[in-house]
Write an enzyme that holds these catalytic residues in place. Structure first.
Site, PDB file in Angstrom:
ATOM      1  CE  LYS A 225      -2.183  -2.746  -6.963  1.00 19.47           C
ATOM      2  NZ  LYS A 225      -3.380  -2.329  -6.305  1.00 19.47           N
ATOM      3  CB  CYS A 279      -1.708  -3.001  -0.976  1.00 18.36           C
ATOM      4  SG  CYS A 279      -3.432  -3.369  -0.648  1.00 18.36           S
TER       5      CYS A 279
HETATM    6  N1  SAJ Z   1       2.120   5.436   4.898  1.00 24.63           N
HETATM    7  C1  SAJ Z   1       3.178   6.142   5.472  1.00 24.63           C
HETATM    8  N2  SAJ Z   1       3.465   7.389   4.976  1.00 24.63           N
HETATM    9  C2  SAJ Z   1       2.737   7.934   3.960  1.00 24.63           C
HETATM   10  C3  SAJ Z   1       1.687   7.210   3.372  1.00 24.63           C
HETATM   11  C4  SAJ Z   1       1.406   5.957   3.869  1.00 24.63           C
HETATM   12  O1  SAJ Z   1       3.850   5.677   6.397  1.00 24.63           O
HETATM   13  O2  SAJ Z   1       3.051   9.075   3.594  1.00 24.63           O
HETATM   14  C5  SAJ Z   1       1.794   4.099   5.399  1.00 24.63           C
HETATM   15  C6  SAJ Z   1       0.368   4.010   5.942  1.00 24.63           C
HETATM   16  O3  SAJ Z   1       0.299   4.462   7.260  1.00 24.63           O
HETATM   17  C7  SAJ Z   1       0.088   2.532   5.795  1.00 24.63           C
HETATM   18  C8  SAJ Z   1       0.861   2.159   4.514  1.00 24.63           C
HETATM   19  O4  SAJ Z   1       1.805   3.198   4.311  1.00 24.63           O
HETATM   20  O5  SAJ Z   1       0.615   1.799   6.883  1.00 24.63           O
HETATM   21  C9  SAJ Z   1       0.015   2.003   3.277  1.00 24.63           C
HETATM   22  O6  SAJ Z   1      -1.020   2.987   3.236  1.00 24.63           O
HETATM   23  P1  SAJ Z   1      -1.440   3.743   1.902  1.00 24.63           P
HETATM   24  O7  SAJ Z   1      -2.527   4.673   2.237  1.00 24.63           O
HETATM   25  O8  SAJ Z   1      -0.249   4.322   1.254  1.00 24.63           O
HETATM   26  O9  SAJ Z   1      -1.904   2.602   0.920  1.00 24.63           O
HETATM   27  P2  SAJ Z   1      -2.923   1.355   1.001  1.00 24.63           P
HETATM   28  O10 SAJ Z   1      -2.087   0.128   1.245  1.00 24.63           O
HETATM   29  O11 SAJ Z   1      -4.068   1.577   1.914  1.00 24.63           O
HETATM   30  O12 SAJ Z   1      -3.474   1.348  -0.497  1.00 24.63           O
HETATM   31  C10 SAJ Z   1      -2.529   1.245  -1.562  1.00 24.63           C
HETATM   32  C11 SAJ Z   1      -2.893   2.280  -2.640  1.00 24.63           C
HETATM   33  N3  SAJ Z   1      -1.799   2.376  -3.600  1.00 24.63           N
HETATM   34  C12 SAJ Z   1      -1.263   3.557  -3.947  1.00 24.63           C
HETATM   35  O13 SAJ Z   1      -1.622   4.605  -3.488  1.00 24.63           O
HETATM   36  C13 SAJ Z   1      -0.197   3.515  -4.998  1.00 24.63           C
HETATM   37  C14 SAJ Z   1      -4.209   1.907  -3.315  1.00 24.63           C
HETATM   38  O14 SAJ Z   1      -4.500   2.778  -4.392  1.00 24.63           O
HETATM   39  C15 SAJ Z   1      -4.122   0.454  -3.832  1.00 24.63           C
HETATM   40  O15 SAJ Z   1      -5.335   0.043  -4.469  1.00 24.63           O
HETATM   41  C16 SAJ Z   1      -3.876  -0.434  -2.644  1.00 24.63           C
HETATM   42  O16 SAJ Z   1      -2.587  -0.078  -2.091  1.00 24.63           O
HETATM   43  C17 SAJ Z   1      -3.875  -1.877  -3.104  1.00 24.63           C
HETATM   44  O17 SAJ Z   1      -4.855  -2.574  -2.791  1.00 24.63           O
HETATM   45  O18 SAJ Z   1      -2.957  -2.286  -3.813  1.00 24.63           O
END
Ligand code: SAJ
Length: 429
Positions: A225, A279
């Protein structure tokens, strides 16, 4: 006698499930289980959450969750309370933050163990669903055992010996905004302290998971994870580093990434104002904490992503200093698009730092909030306003979150403004 014959159906006839923690993960899990006709008791220390749920309402924003909670509460399959009760299985979905030294803080898991231990019965299953550092599931088992010397816990057995309680880790994988769909459809990894623990947890999760369920040991599930979120963090750090490189070279990073991603084996994520949420901005530090010498790339990626808000503030300040009293429109506060969650949001950190650094007015637009979060409330020259109001006054427009509401803005609506687009909504090149 082996473990399964002494506890003929551990996890099999699971009818009553107690979900400890009714937040962004626990409430959807409780609701989905109750819609599979299980009796679910949700436990939370927040009295407002308990009374909202018992009234058929939700205290968090997640598409369709309100409808499902209302249906589950009205059919009587879901009930919330502030006290742990007896059940067949327990799912622990409490926060696992880090402390001021970026070390995992398991105090909520420990408190959950303290509350579950007195009601445990032989044959019960306890699942840790919260993301946790390697070793946390076994610590949960030890914490439970401290209270119940009358029961045999899985960390105490060897070989064919029998445990009375099954304990496993089934880390959540759901993406805020798509939680209900991903909860059911995404493959799951279940790590048991013993193989029988993993099997018992599989019987519970098999009632609602349509994806494949993979069984392993608890530490492997824990690190799996963490690896998922660290991988995404490293990829975003790479994109953010490309953004810096492109600024230095005077090139458009969105165009470079878009074209690089046309290669069949390249998939660079998007640069942005930083990585937020509860996360990805936190979990990689759990790996760094367990293997500080080995986790060099993961640590550096965290640092690169954590630096982003400061770099954006410096950019905006350099422009704002050209005005006597600049009016800045800051578009978006949540940690990512189309949700209301502001936990660890880089947008909030940026607006907060700008309010300190710039001698001007900041109009914040956040269609998903009706009031400013506490960190920004009651600050002079900073207010939450509708989009049209912010745009009518602004000298500088800074886009911090790529909400749908902002994507529709045309360049003509922004003409004569200085635009800083941290998400590449208008600056695609
Ligand atoms: N972000 C970027 N660029 C990107 C993608 C995201 O800057 O290309 C930023 C987003 O704006 C945000 C942060 O990253 O601030 C995180 O967003 P996210 O959509 O990547 O992830 P979370 O935190 O909402 O959810 C993640 C997910 N993990 C993965 O995709 C590997 C989700 O599946 C998990 O269940 C969750 O973390 C968790 O609870 O651990």
């Amino acid at each position: 006698m082996d473990e399964l014959s002494r506890n003929p159906s551990p996890g099999g006839d699971i009818e009553t499930i107690v979900v400890v923690g009714l937040g962004y993960v626990g409430l959807p899990v409780a609701t989905v289980l109750s819609s599979c006709r299980k009796r679910v008791v949700g436990v939370d220390t927040n009295p407002a959450a308990v009374s909202a749920i018992n009234a058929g309402r939700v205290h968090i924003v997640e598409p369709d969750l309100d409808m499902l909670v209302r249906a589950s509460v009205s059919t009587g399959t879901l009930r919330a309370t502030d006290r742990v009760e007896e059940g067949d299985a327990f799912i622990v979905a409490v926060p696992t933050p880090f402390d001021s030294d970026k070390r995992p803080d398991l105090s909520h898991v420990h408190a959950a163990a303290d509350s579950i231990a007195p009601v445990l019965r032989r044959g019960n299953l306890v699942v840790l669903e919260s993301t946790a550092p390697v070793g946390a599931t076994e610590r949960l088992s030890r914490w439970l055992a401290e209270h119940r010397p009358d029961l045999v816990f899985p960390h105490q057995v060897t070989g064919d010996e029998v445990a009375d309680i099954h304990i496993a880790h089934c880390p959540e994988r759901v993406l805020p905004g798509k939680v209900l769909r991903e909860l059911v459809e995404t493959d799951r990894v279940i790590g048991g302290i013993t193989p029988a623990c993993a099997e018992a947890a599989k019987r519970l999760y098999g009632t609602f998971v349509k994806g494949e369920i993979f069984l392993t040991s608890a530490p492997v599930a824990e690190l799996t994870k963490l690896a998922e979120n660290a991988f995404r963090d490293v990829n975003i750090a790479f994109a953010n580093e490309m953004a810096l490189i492109c600024e230095t070279l005077g090139l458009n990073v969105w165009e470079v990434i878009r074209l690089a991603n046309r290669h069949p084996r390249v998939n660079i994520l998007h640069p942005g104002p930083g990585v937020g949420g509860h996360c990805i901005a936190i979990d990689p530090w759990f790996i760094v904490d367990s293997a500080p010498q080995a986790a060099r790339l993961i640590r550096t990626a965290r640092q690169i992503n954590d630096e982003r808000p400061t770099l954006i503030v410096e950019r905006v300040k350099a422009i704002a200093d050209r005005f006597k009293h600049p009016r800045i429109a800051a578009l978006g506060l949540s940690y990512k698009a189309d949700i209301d969650d502001v936990r660890e949001s880089p947008a909030v950190a940026i607006v907060q730092a700008l309010a300190d650094a710039v001698d001007g007015t900041i109009d914040v637009v956040e269609p998903h909030l009706s009031a400013l979060p506490r960190a920004l409330a009651e600050r002079e020259r900073l207010s939450l306003v509708p989009l049209a109001t912010a745009l009518s006054h602004a000298d500088i427009v800074i886009l911090l979150v790529d909400h749908k509401a902002f994507k529709g803005l045309s360049r003509t609506m922004l003409r004569e403004k200085i635009v800083i687009d941290t998400r590449g909504v208008w600056d695609q090149g």
